[in-house]
Motif scaffolding. Structure first.
Motif, PDB file in Angstrom:
ATOM      1  N   VAL A 329       0.864  -1.169   0.000  1.00  0.00           N
ATOM      2  CA  VAL A 329       0.000   0.000   0.000  1.00  0.00           C
ATOM      3  C   VAL A 329       0.902   1.221   0.000  1.00  0.00           C
ATOM      4  O   VAL A 329       1.871   1.273   0.754  1.00  0.00           O
ATOM      5  CB  VAL A 329      -0.876   0.029   1.276  1.00  0.00           C
ATOM      6  N   MET A 330       0.616   2.171  -0.869  1.00  0.00           N
ATOM      7  CA  MET A 330       1.384   3.421  -0.873  1.00  0.00           C
ATOM      8  C   MET A 330       0.383   4.545  -0.989  1.00  0.00           C
ATOM      9  O   MET A 330      -0.020   4.928  -2.081  1.00  0.00           O
ATOM     10  CB  MET A 330       2.306   3.489  -2.090  1.00  0.00           C
ATOM     11  N   THR A 331      -0.030   5.040   0.146  1.00  0.00           N
ATOM     12  CA  THR A 331      -1.035   6.088   0.116  1.00  0.00           C
ATOM     13  C   THR A 331      -0.411   7.399   0.564  1.00  0.00           C
ATOM     14  O   THR A 331       0.621   7.406   1.229  1.00  0.00           O
ATOM     15  CB  THR A 331      -2.253   5.687   0.987  1.00  0.00           C
ATOM     16  N   SER A 332      -1.013   8.506   0.168  1.00  0.00           N
ATOM     17  CA  SER A 332      -0.455   9.822   0.478  1.00  0.00           C
ATOM     18  C   SER A 332      -0.213   9.977   1.972  1.00  0.00           C
ATOM     19  O   SER A 332      -1.084   9.674   2.780  1.00  0.00           O
ATOM     20  CB  SER A 332      -1.409  10.928   0.045  1.00  0.00           C
ATOM     21  N   GLY A 333       0.968  10.459   2.315  1.00  0.00           N
ATOM     22  CA  GLY A 333       1.318  10.683   3.715  1.00  0.00           C
ATOM     23  C   GLY A 333       0.799  12.015   4.186  1.00  0.00           C
ATOM     24  O   GLY A 333       1.511  13.011   4.208  1.00  0.00           O
ATOM     25  N   ASN A 334      -0.487  12.014   4.546  1.00  0.00           N
ATOM     26  CA  ASN A 334      -1.059  13.262   5.051  1.00  0.00           C
ATOM     27  C   ASN A 334      -2.042  12.934   6.156  1.00  0.00           C
ATOM     28  O   ASN A 334      -2.414  11.783   6.347  1.00  0.00           O
ATOM     29  CB  ASN A 334      -1.783  14.026   3.931  1.00  0.00           C
ATOM     30  N   PRO A 339      -2.791  18.637   2.871  1.00  0.00           N
ATOM     31  CA  PRO A 339      -1.920  18.183   1.776  1.00  0.00           C
ATOM     32  C   PRO A 339      -0.847  17.204   2.273  1.00  0.00           C
ATOM     33  O   PRO A 339      -0.579  17.156   3.476  1.00  0.00           O
ATOM     34  CB  PRO A 339      -1.270  19.468   1.269  1.00  0.00           C
ATOM     35  N   ILE A 340      -0.240  16.429   1.356  1.00  0.00           N
ATOM     36  CA  ILE A 340       0.784  15.475   1.783  1.00  0.00           C
ATOM     37  C   ILE A 340       1.988  16.208   2.360  1.00  0.00           C
ATOM     38  O   ILE A 340       2.373  17.281   1.916  1.00  0.00           O
ATOM     39  CB  ILE A 340       1.277  14.539   0.648  1.00  0.00           C
ATOM     40  N   CYS A 341       2.596  15.558   3.369  1.00  0.00           N
ATOM     41  CA  CYS A 341       3.780  16.133   3.995  1.00  0.00           C
ATOM     42  C   CYS A 341       4.963  16.008   3.044  1.00  0.00           C
ATOM     43  O   CYS A 341       5.097  15.013   2.331  1.00  0.00           O
ATOM     44  CB  CYS A 341       4.124  15.374   5.266  1.00  0.00           C
ATOM     45  N   THR A 342       5.833  17.021   3.054  1.00  0.00           N
ATOM     46  CA  THR A 342       7.036  16.963   2.230  1.00  0.00           C
ATOM     47  C   THR A 342       8.304  17.067   3.080  1.00  0.00           C
ATOM     48  O   THR A 342       9.316  16.470   2.756  1.00  0.00           O
ATOM     49  CB  THR A 342       7.059  18.092   1.186  1.00  0.00           C
ATOM     50  N   GLY A 343       8.249  17.819   4.165  1.00  0.00           N
ATOM     51  CA  GLY A 343       9.449  18.045   4.977  1.00  0.00           C
ATOM     52  C   GLY A 343       9.569  17.006   6.086  1.00  0.00           C
ATOM     53  O   GLY A 343       8.569  16.491   6.586  1.00  0.00           O
ATOM     54  N   ALA A 349       6.163  15.448  12.904  1.00  0.00           N
ATOM     55  CA  ALA A 349       5.143  16.023  13.786  1.00  0.00           C
ATOM     56  C   ALA A 349       3.752  15.456  13.501  1.00  0.00           C
ATOM     57  O   ALA A 349       2.996  15.177  14.419  1.00  0.00           O
ATOM     58  CB  ALA A 349       5.130  17.540  13.637  1.00  0.00           C
ATOM     59  N   ARG A 350       3.427  15.264  12.229  1.00  0.00           N
ATOM     60  CA  ARG A 350       2.033  14.919  11.921  1.00  0.00           C
ATOM     61  C   ARG A 350       1.782  13.438  11.705  1.00  0.00           C
ATOM     62  O   ARG A 350       0.674  12.954  11.882  1.00  0.00           O
ATOM     63  CB  ARG A 350       1.609  15.599  10.621  1.00  0.00           C
ATOM     64  N   LEU A 351       2.779  12.736  11.203  1.00  0.00           N
ATOM     65  CA  LEU A 351       2.502  11.346  10.813  1.00  0.00           C
ATOM     66  C   LEU A 351       2.879  10.337  11.886  1.00  0.00           C
ATOM     67  O   LEU A 351       2.619   9.150  11.756  1.00  0.00           O
ATOM     68  CB  LEU A 351       3.237  11.001   9.506  1.00  0.00           C
ATOM     69  N   SER A 352       3.490  10.814  12.984  1.00  0.00           N
ATOM     70  CA  SER A 352       3.976   9.869  13.992  1.00  0.00           C
ATOM     71  C   SER A 352       2.829   9.104  14.654  1.00  0.00           C
ATOM     72  O   SER A 352       3.024   8.003  15.147  1.00  0.00           O
ATOM     73  CB  SER A 352       4.817  10.592  15.034  1.00  0.00           C
ATOM     74  N   SER A 353       1.616   9.677  14.621  1.00  0.00           N
ATOM     75  CA  SER A 353       0.494   8.957  15.218  1.00  0.00           C
ATOM     76  C   SER A 353      -0.095   7.940  14.241  1.00  0.00           C
ATOM     77  O   SER A 353      -0.933   7.127  14.606  1.00  0.00           O
ATOM     78  CB  SER A 353      -0.580   9.937  15.663  1.00  0.00           C
ATOM     79  N   ILE A 354       0.326   8.007  12.987  1.00  0.00           N
ATOM     80  CA  ILE A 354      -0.204   7.071  11.996  1.00  0.00           C
ATOM     81  C   ILE A 354       0.780   5.937  11.723  1.00  0.00           C
ATOM     82  O   ILE A 354       0.408   4.786  11.588  1.00  0.00           O
ATOM     83  CB  ILE A 354      -0.542   7.809  10.673  1.00  0.00           C
ATOM     84  N   CYS A 355       2.085   6.276  11.658  1.00  0.00           N
ATOM     85  CA  CYS A 355       3.061   5.252  11.273  1.00  0.00           C
ATOM     86  C   CYS A 355       3.805   4.718  12.494  1.00  0.00           C
ATOM     87  O   CYS A 355       3.760   5.295  13.574  1.00  0.00           O
ATOM     88  CB  CYS A 355       4.053   5.830  10.271  1.00  0.00           C
ATOM     89  N   ASP A 356       4.514   3.591  12.276  1.00  0.00           N
ATOM     90  CA  ASP A 356       5.348   3.030  13.331  1.00  0.00           C
ATOM     91  C   ASP A 356       6.805   3.467  13.167  1.00  0.00           C
ATOM     92  O   ASP A 356       7.538   3.596  14.130  1.00  0.00           O
ATOM     93  CB  ASP A 356       5.272   1.500  13.299  1.00  0.00           C
TER      94      ASP A 356
END
Ligand code: ZN
Ligand code: ZN
Ligand code: FE
Length: 780
Positions: A329-334, A339-343, A349-356
């Motif tokens: 699965v490769m879904t937008s990291g947002n 909008p999707i994160c780039t930095g 800051a934003r994706l740490s609650s979604i990814c491991d």
């Protein structure tokens, strides 16, 4: 008369960052031509000195043998009379000019030459995740400004090592002037992190990523145009947690598969789809599911998967790891709606609650670009989301426009900058409903204006007073043209196909603001490039609860029943799925409909689809735009055998009509009759699948009938098909098939989205032409 000594050649188009200068250099060496070449902000300028016959060979070869990724839009020569001081051919420094007409190339998937070096243990760039050359690699996503040269890209912070510099300066090398050129010694690198941000020390960050993915973990990977959230596509549980953490219960998730063979195992694939997957853009292609071996929660209720191939060296290395699942699965990291994160910081800051875990890199993404999405319908490919691999390539028009910006709509927003005969559609920005998306939008406007050196003198926007894009237009304080939504949909298709005479436009859509203050959405217009007449539309339905009705199809189900049978009749006709909705909830809606309270009228086709989706129990509440219509199409497709096109007419009985003729002869698509026929079919024991197909065929037949009538009335035999609902393959293919029988020529959007991602193009054209012609035939 003096004999010319040479020729100056000015070439415009996509000629920078695609290996054009090395190509010219080598060609000049081969033909023994002296002179110079430089990038200008206009394109490239060549000064070539040789005998007239050798110059002629040179000129022919320039266009004939041009590199595969280049496109030449203008080629001008003039004689040079003064002799050249030198005897060799040289590449000289770029000159920044005032007006850029050349275009920055889009980002290009890893080429075969680089792939074999990547996997070659003896190569210095063996397993280097940022390998690239003049034929591949990042472009638009790393460019800060023009001209396209390394100091103006995010590669400026990586000074080249000696080897890289030698290759970069060697006109015979594949990396000659490849701006992102790099190697493990001097270039960007990757690192692996906990979701806390803490780095995990390893010299094998990519193997570690593969191992974690194999353990059903979610990894946020920094890519080319932004972050992806990545998980094992075979793992129901990994996808379940991804959906939960992202707050995305149903929307289909895109999958990257290791290679074409893997794709062929899981999906039906025709030649056209295969070509698209392998094209330099490497887009997501929507394919029919074949073996259903991947996780069932990838695309609930839909028999299609969005699939792409690895397009960066990093992706290739990942799939090359023995641990790595061959479908990810490769879904937008947002986070939802943003909008999707780039930095890196932003993502931590934003994706740490979604990814491991995080797989990061340190090459800055200057411009965010999502993956593009394409679907093949009949023999046409249609782009649904236009971004990576396509932007910022222009669309060439057969028009001459003043510098203009079309600001787009509200959903799936894009904007469009146009001047003279080129229109540049921005990358997909997303739904413009919050400040973050709006920031991305305004940043992108500034960035693209700078890259293209287009300073709009006029602005065109939607009629809707509340869209952020409309407010943005107002702030520009330029002459402003407010364009009806569906007219813009129509003109974007006209422009793509170079149609300048008026056409009949069938725009089947969700929502668009009408000049009468009501909500339009199922329109048949007589459309020119500057004006339109609304000749027919869908019989209106009430929207109980306004905007809520678009989010909750069951409301539309009840509204459609009410419209078809009245208050008394509807209870008798109630289909089982709607009967399951608690009585008191249904009563509230009925009361609203009866009183006309908070129930505006709409001719929206999307809402008609929603109502049928509700009546058939497909979907009562949606979690993403278009869900009702998409799932209804999937249901109908199960009943549509290979011969379904031949059955379209058979669905309508002798005395059944799906076109309503109102007083004054105005035609309407008779939606209440369609609802009655749908319910009659259900009550007579037809399957849900067959009934869903029946509905599609009724809609096709009604549009066909209206078009035939209007075509006679207007003498016009060209039809454009546009609007979000036309992304429905059954509807689109059925209309093409039926209209062709009557010698009516149909067109639809292929390179430009027919959803709201394409309206900014229509706006720019209509506004631009109205401005120069003072011609506004708006009327309805
Ligand atoms: Zn390459
Ligand atoms: Zn290097
Ligand atoms: Fe629309």
């Amino acid at each position: 008369m003096k004999e010319p000594k040479g020729a100056e050649i000015l070439i415009l188009g996509t000629v920078q960052g695609v290996g054009f200068r090395p190509f010219v250099y080598n060609l000049a060496a081969r033909l023994n031509i002296a002179g110079t070449i430089s990038n200008t902000s206009d394109g490239v300028r060549i000064q070539a000195y040789a005998t007239p016959d050798r110059l002629n060979i040179f000129l022919t070869a320039l266009t004939k043998e041009a590199p595969p990724l280049s496109t030449i839009t203008s080629f001008k020569t003039k004689p040079l009379y003064d002799p050249f001081e030198g005897d060799s051919f040289e590449i000289i420094a770029s000159v920044a000019g005032k007006e850029a007409k050349t275009s920055i190339p889009p980002d290009i998937a890893l080429c075969d030459d680089c792939l074999s070096e990547l996997l070659d243990a003896d190569d210095l760039r063996h397993r280097y995740p940022f390998i690239n050359c003049t034929n591949c690699g990042p472009r638009f996503s790393i460019v800060e400004t023009i001209p396209y040269d390394r100091p103006y890209t995010s590669m400026k912070s990586f000074p080249m090592c000696e080897m890289c510099r030698d290759q970069y300066n060697d006109p015979g090398d594949r990396r000659f002037h490849a701006q992102p050129n790099a190697c493990p010694v001097c270039g960007p690198s990757v690192s692996f992190h906990h979701n806390s941000g803490e780095q995990i020390t390893t010299d094998q960050p990519i193997s570690l990523t593969a191992a974690k993915l194999a353990e059903a973990k979610i990894v946020a990977i920094r890519g080319l145009g932004g972050f992806h959230l990545v998980a094992d596509a075979y793992s129901d549980s990994a996808i379940h947690s991804l959906r939960e953490r992202k707050g995305r219960p149903d929307k289909p998730l895109a999958v990257m598969m290791a290679d074409i063979k893997t794709i062929e195992t899981h999906c039906y694939l025709n030649e056209k789809e295969k070509q698209l997957l392998l094209s330099p853009a490497h887009p997501i292609v929507l394919l029919r599911n074949k073996d259903h071996m991947l996780a069932g929660n990838l695309a609930p209720g839909i028999d299609e998967l969005g699939v792409m191939l690895p397009y960066t060296p990093l992706h290739q290395l990942l799939f090359n790891e023995p641990d790595c699942p061959d479908c990810l699965v490769m879904t937008s990291g947002n986070v939802s709606g943003a909008p999707i994160c780039t930095g890196n910081e932003d993502a931590l800051a934003r994706l740490s609650s979604i990814c491991d875990y995080f797989l990061l890199h340190n090459r800055d993404i200057v411009t965010r670009v999502d993956d593009s999405v394409i679907r093949v319908s009949g023999n046409r490919s249609q782009i649904y989301r236009r971004a990576r691999g396509f932007v910022p390539s222009p669309l060439q028009l057969k028009l001459n426009l003043p510098p203009v910006i079309g600001t787009g709509g509200g959903l799936k927003s894009t904007f469009c900058l146009a001047r003279e005969d080129s229109a540049h559609l921005s990358q997909h920005i997303g739904d413009l409903f919050n400040l973050e998306s709006f920031d991305f939008y305004t940043e992108s406007v500034d960035h693209l204006k700078r890259l293209l050196q287009i300073e709009p003198k006029i602005v065109a926007c939607d009629l809707h007073p509340d869209y952020m894009s409309t407010h943005f237009a107002a702030e520009l304080q330029l002459p402003t043209y407010r364009i009806q939504h569906h007219h813009a949909h129509a003109v974007s298709v006209m422009a793509e196909h170079g149609l300048s005479d008026p056409v009949l436009a069938v725009v089947m859509d969700g929502t668009g603001y009408g000049p009468d203050g009501t909500i339009w959405g199922g329109e048949i217009l007589f459309s020119s490039l500057t004006g339109y007449k609304r000749l027919a539309h869908l019989e209106p339905l009430m929207l109980p609860g306004g905007d809520l009705a678009a989010a909750e199809p069951w409301r539309m189900g009840i509204s459609a029943l009410y419209n078809a049978y009245g208050e008394q009749g509807m209870e008798e006709q109630l289909p089982e799925p709607v009967g399951q909705i608690p009585q008191e909830k249904r009563d509230v809606i009925s009361a609203m409909l009866k009183a006309g309270f908070n129930s505006p009228l709409t001719s929206s086709c999307g809402r008609l689809f929603d109502s049928v989706a509700s009546l058939l129990g497909v979907c009562q509440k949606i979690s993403y735009e278009g869900q009702g219509a998409i799932e209804l199409e999937a249901l109908a497709r199960r009943a549509a055998g290979p011969d379904w096109l031949n059955r379209i007419n058979g669905f309508i009985g002798e005395n059944e009509r799906c076109v309503l003729c109102k007083d004054g002869g105005k035609l309407e698509i008779y939606s209440s009759e369609m609802i009655r026929l749908v319910l009659a079919a259900l009550h007579s024991g037809r399957t849900r699948e067959e009934t869903a197909l029946l509905f599609h065929c009724l809609l096709i037949a009604s549009i066909e009938e209206i078009i035939l009538h209007l075509s006679q009335q207007t003498g016009c035999r060209k039809v454009v098909l546009s609007g979000g609902c036309m992304q429905n393959k059954l509807l689109l293919e059925g209309l093409f098939y039926q209209l062709a029988k009557h010698n009516v020529q149909a067109f639809t959007g292929e390179r430009i989205p027919i959803n709201d991602g394409g309206i900014s193009l229509g706006q720019a054209i209509i506004g631009g032409l109205q401005h120069v012609s003072s011609d506004t035939h708006e009327g309805y």
